[in-house]
Design an enzyme around this catalytic site. Structure first.
Site, PDB file in Angstrom:
ATOM      1  N   GLU A  40       0.699  -1.158  -0.382  1.00  0.00           N
ATOM      2  CA  GLU A  40      -0.378   0.200  -0.090  1.00  0.00           C
ATOM      3  C   GLU A  40       1.446   0.831  -0.143  1.00  0.00           C
ATOM      4  O   GLU A  40       1.827   1.070   0.951  1.00  0.00           O
ATOM      5  CB  GLU A  40      -0.862   0.201   1.321  1.00  0.00           C
ATOM      6  CG  GLU A  40      -1.579   1.459   1.387  1.00  0.00           C
ATOM      7  CD  GLU A  40      -2.611   1.427   2.126  1.00  0.00           C
ATOM      8  OE1 GLU A  40      -2.568   0.410   3.317  1.00  0.00           O
ATOM      9  OE2 GLU A  40      -3.591   2.163   2.946  1.00  0.00           O
ATOM     10  N   ARG A 264       5.023 -12.853   9.732  1.00  0.00           N
ATOM     11  CA  ARG A 264       5.868 -11.670   9.372  1.00  0.00           C
ATOM     12  C   ARG A 264       6.964 -11.510   9.453  1.00  0.00           C
ATOM     13  O   ARG A 264       7.221 -12.374  10.782  1.00  0.00           O
ATOM     14  CB  ARG A 264       5.319 -10.675   9.457  1.00  0.00           C
ATOM     15  CG  ARG A 264       4.915 -10.388  10.719  1.00  0.00           C
ATOM     16  CD  ARG A 264       3.599  -9.307  10.909  1.00  0.00           C
ATOM     17  NE  ARG A 264       4.159  -8.229  10.904  1.00  0.00           N
ATOM     18  CZ  ARG A 264       3.256  -7.071   9.878  1.00  0.00           C
ATOM     19  NH1 ARG A 264       2.082  -7.630   9.030  1.00  0.00           N
ATOM     20  NH2 ARG A 264       3.625  -5.889   9.447  1.00  0.00           N
ATOM     21  N   LYS A 274       4.066   1.340  10.068  1.00  0.00           N
ATOM     22  CA  LYS A 274       4.635   1.936   9.362  1.00  0.00           C
ATOM     23  C   LYS A 274       3.632   2.946  10.275  1.00  0.00           C
ATOM     24  O   LYS A 274       4.281   5.042   9.855  1.00  0.00           O
ATOM     25  CB  LYS A 274       3.852   2.608   7.770  1.00  0.00           C
ATOM     26  CG  LYS A 274       4.381   1.435   7.232  1.00  0.00           C
ATOM     27  CD  LYS A 274       3.471   1.130   5.947  1.00  0.00           C
ATOM     28  CE  LYS A 274       3.491   0.473   4.698  1.00  0.00           C
ATOM     29  NZ  LYS A 274       2.441   0.627   3.894  1.00  0.00           N
TER      30      LYS A 274
HETATM   31  P1  ATP Z   1      -0.019  -0.999   6.943  1.00  0.00           P
HETATM   32  O1  ATP Z   1      -1.023  -2.473   6.249  1.00  0.00           O
HETATM   33  O2  ATP Z   1       0.194  -1.306   7.847  1.00  0.00           O
HETATM   34  O3  ATP Z   1      -0.007  -0.956   5.834  1.00  0.00           O
HETATM   35  P2  ATP Z   1       1.947  -3.719   6.177  1.00  0.00           P
HETATM   36  O4  ATP Z   1       3.049  -3.551   6.629  1.00  0.00           O
HETATM   37  O5  ATP Z   1       0.687  -4.581   6.262  1.00  0.00           O
HETATM   38  O6  ATP Z   1       1.452  -2.472   6.343  1.00  0.00           O
HETATM   39  P3  ATP Z   1       1.654  -3.500   3.166  1.00  0.00           P
HETATM   40  O7  ATP Z   1       1.969  -2.121   1.792  1.00  0.00           O
HETATM   41  O8  ATP Z   1       0.368  -3.921   3.400  1.00  0.00           O
HETATM   42  O9  ATP Z   1       2.254  -2.603   4.292  1.00  0.00           O
HETATM   43  O10 ATP Z   1       3.019  -4.780   3.031  1.00  0.00           O
HETATM   44  C1  ATP Z   1       3.119  -5.286   1.278  1.00  0.00           C
HETATM   45  C2  ATP Z   1       3.632  -6.614   2.061  1.00  0.00           C
HETATM   46  O11 ATP Z   1       4.329  -7.203   2.876  1.00  0.00           O
HETATM   47  C3  ATP Z   1       2.257  -7.563   2.304  1.00  0.00           C
HETATM   48  O12 ATP Z   1       1.925  -8.507   1.396  1.00  0.00           O
HETATM   49  C4  ATP Z   1       2.588  -7.742   3.638  1.00  0.00           C
HETATM   50  O13 ATP Z   1       2.163  -8.938   4.233  1.00  0.00           O
HETATM   51  C5  ATP Z   1       4.246  -7.183   3.151  1.00  0.00           C
HETATM   52  N1  ATP Z   1       4.885  -7.286   4.836  1.00  0.00           N
HETATM   53  C6  ATP Z   1       4.364  -6.788   5.265  1.00  0.00           C
HETATM   54  N2  ATP Z   1       4.872  -6.009   6.514  1.00  0.00           N
HETATM   55  C7  ATP Z   1       6.511  -7.358   6.996  1.00  0.00           C
HETATM   56  C8  ATP Z   1       6.980  -8.120   7.512  1.00  0.00           C
HETATM   57  N3  ATP Z   1       6.866  -7.033   8.678  1.00  0.00           N
HETATM   58  N4  ATP Z   1       7.399  -9.027   7.567  1.00  0.00           N
HETATM   59  C9  ATP Z   1       7.275 -10.036   6.280  1.00  0.00           C
HETATM   60  N5  ATP Z   1       6.268  -9.456   5.233  1.00  0.00           N
HETATM   61  C10 ATP Z   1       5.457  -8.020   5.278  1.00  0.00           C
HETATM   62 MG    MG Z   2      -1.508  -3.880   4.605  1.00  0.00          MG
END
Ligand code: ATP
Ligand code: MG
Length: 560
Positions: A40, A264, A274
């Site tokens: 995102e 994760r 974030k």
């Molecule tokens: P948010 O949903 O709070 O904005 P997010 O960390 O989930 O944050 P995204 O941009 O949705 O961010 O993440 C993109 C991809 O990265 C998703 O598939 C997510 O599952 C993966 N991802 C995010 N954080 C981690 C992590 N700590 N370890 C591994 N994969 C991650």
């Molecule tokens: Mg997300």
């Protein structure tokens, strides 16, 4: 690489459970592997995302498949092109290239049409309840939900209202579109999940074309399906969403993408949320998203990490099915290993003690040839100037040394790296008794690792010629948080109380003159000190260097 594409090929051992799932699919004859990385654009990528990138792009590459980059841009109020650009740069820096660049917003029209289809099938309805009423009506895990009074609207009415929602006839929050599933379902997500909400806001790509925006659960699976994603890999917290992901795909009868979840990445002493990282940036606790203390990819780059070291780290921590916390020391171990191979060596003194070589001519300068990288002959050599006045590290001298101290002491001798043997003749102190200078003699015959009478000394220390030294600001970084788990707080305190006040220490260092031309993006080993790189703040008038990582593991755990 041997993949079981037919019975005669030997199956290579799977690297992890995702790998295994793909190998099984390949064995069944499903040879196409299509993944995607779906950030995102509401913040900068961090080391957790790096792991996800390595998995998605890595698996596609391993099986001759493709990985798309898809921006999950369904919430216009939080997203921005600034983030889109940084995300693309970070993925490229990590060494990956996407097949297609797509945006969930590319699919808004298709998603809208599919929503109408679900309305026509009696599987979606417009609800006039407030957010509050919807939340209350959902019930709890042990109490079934209650049906909305608007749940049984006719298909015609739902169609009409949904089209009018799209046309902007209603205000934010006035209506939502919900899937009509089961208000008593044991999986709370099935209790008529919201598919669309009204947001009158400018979207960074579609402008004001839309005022209804799909929710994650309705957008994600359908976007995967449009792109014919075979393996939709995401983090564990989405496992409860999987049945709903499948439900929409099934009801629409579209390409059956499948979702797989992995744990994760969590790191000790590190915060990955974030929202909180944004707070640190906005409140000026750090210098920006790329402050070298941040866990973001751009911060690691600014700090002097190599892409290979980040990839190696992702590989090292592997892919797990259960949540765990990785020691920050492992990340440092990976960058140290890589830099030891690739970084050129330089000499720099960070805690200087002046040395005057009393029997060396005052106006003389000579050049010593130094090896750039003992691990890589092709890196060649460089010339380093030597003169009568030098800096050595304060720690390399002891007035009353213990037995096994092989560095400099009164009356003792030491080898200056690549240069002469010197002997400490006199210790000069100020009125308070602080050592201000050492007066030494040198053996003029000792220039090539030899000496006038064949004697050998054990200690070798680094040095910098004082008149030639480049004075630089050197930033030493320590973890941003004091506690292994920054979220672990005492009562009445917040995660911000766990911030480390000494996470950045600025000192003045004295560098050998070749570092005046140090290129941005290049990390060096300062011999016997650590790994350092020029910071993006660095200018010829005011050089600034970052410590990438210490030379030795201060985390000990990793080697055990
Ligand atoms: P948010 O949903 O709070 O904005 P997010 O960390 O989930 O944050 P995204 O941009 O949705 O961010 O993440 C993109 C991809 O990265 C998703 O598939 C997510 O599952 C993966 N991802 C995010 N954080 C981690 C992590 N700590 N370890 C591994 N994969 C991650
Ligand atoms: Mg997300």
């Amino acid at each position: 690489m041997a993949i079981a594409s037919n019975e005669n090929t030997t199956k290579e051992k799977a690297a992890n459970f995702l790998d295994e799932i793909i190998q099984e699919a390949v064995a069944r004859g499903e040879t196409r592997v299509q993944t995607r990385f779906p950030p995102e654009p509401n913040g900068y990528l961090h080391i957790g995302h790096a792991k996800s990138i390595c998995i998605n792009f890595g698996l596609a590459k391993k099986y001759g498949g493709k990985c798309n980059l898809r921006f999950d841009d369904t919430n216009p109020t939080k997203e921005d092109v600034e983030y889109v650009d940084s995300i693309k740069r970070d993925i490229k820096w990590l060494g990956f290239d996407w097949a297609l660049e797509r945006y969930a917003s590319d699919y808004f029209e298709q998603l809208y049409e599919w929503a109408l289809e679900l309305i026509d099938k009696g599987l979606a309805y417009v609800d006039d309840q407030t957010q509050e009423q919807i939340r209350e009506g959902r019930g709890t895990v042990s109490v079934p939900g209650t049906e909305s009074p608007w749940r049984n609207r006719s298909v015609e009415e739902n169609r009409d209202l949904f089209i009018r929602m799209k046309n902007g006839e209603f205000a934010d929050g006035e209506k939502v579109l919900r899937a009509k599933i089961d208000m008593a379902h044991p999986n709370m997500l099935f209790r008529d999940p919201i598919m669309y909400r009204i947001i009158h806001a400018e979207h960074h790509r579609t402008g004001d074309k839309w005022c209804i925006y799909p929710m994650y659960d309705y957008a994600h699976g359908q976007s995967d399906s449009i792109e014919q994603i075979t393996h939709s890999i995401c983090t564990l917290e989405f496992d409860v969403h999987r049945p709903l992901y499948d439900w929409f795909i099934d009801k629409l009868g579209i390409f059956p993408s499948h979702q797989y979840e992995f744990a994760r990445l969590n790191l000790t002493y590190t915060m990955m949320s974030k929202r909180r990282l944004l707070k640190l940036v906005q409140e000026g606790v750090v210098m920006g998203w790329d402050d070298p203390r941040m866990p973001t990819i751009c911060a690691l780059r600014r700090k002097g990490y190599t892409p290979a070291s980040v990839r190696a780290f992702a590989e090292m921590v592997g892919v797990a099915k259960r949540d765990n916390v990785i020691d920050l020391g492992k990340l440092e171990y990976c960058v140290r290993e890589d830099l030891n191979r690739v970084a050129e060596r330089r000499m720099a003194v960070l805690n200087p003690l002046k040395v005057v070589i009393t029997n060396y001519p005052e106006d003389k300068t000579e050049l010593f040839t130094c090896i750039n990288n003992p691990e890589d002959e092709s890196a060649g050599t460089r010339q380093v100037p030597f003169s009568r006045e030098l800096y050595i590290e304060r720690d390399d001298f002891m007035e009353n040394p213990p037995k096994k101290f092989f560095r400099l002491a009164p009356g003792g001798e030491v080898r200056l790296r690549y240069s002469y043997l010197i002997k400490c003749e006199e210790v000069v102190k100020d009125a308070e008794g602080n050592i201000t200078e050492l007066r030494c003699s040198y053996d003029p015959m000792s220039g090539n690792g030899s000496s006038s009478d064949g004697r050998r000394v054990k200690g070798v220390i680094h040095w910098v010629s004082a008149p030639h030294a480049v004075e630089a600001e050197v930033r030493l970084f320590n973890p941003l948080f004091l506690t292994e788990d920054p979220n672990d707080v005492e009562e009445g305190k917040t995660w911000e109380d766990n911030l480390n006040p000494d996470s950045m220490v600025r000192i003045t260092g004295y560098l050998e003159p070749s570092l005046r031309d140090a290129a941005a993006g290049t990390t060096y080993q300062f011999e016997r000190v650590g790994y350092f790189c020029p910071d993006t703040d660095s200018t010829p008038e005011h050089p600034v260097f970052n410590r990438t990582v210490t030379l030795k593991d201060s985390w000990a755990k990793i080697n055990k």
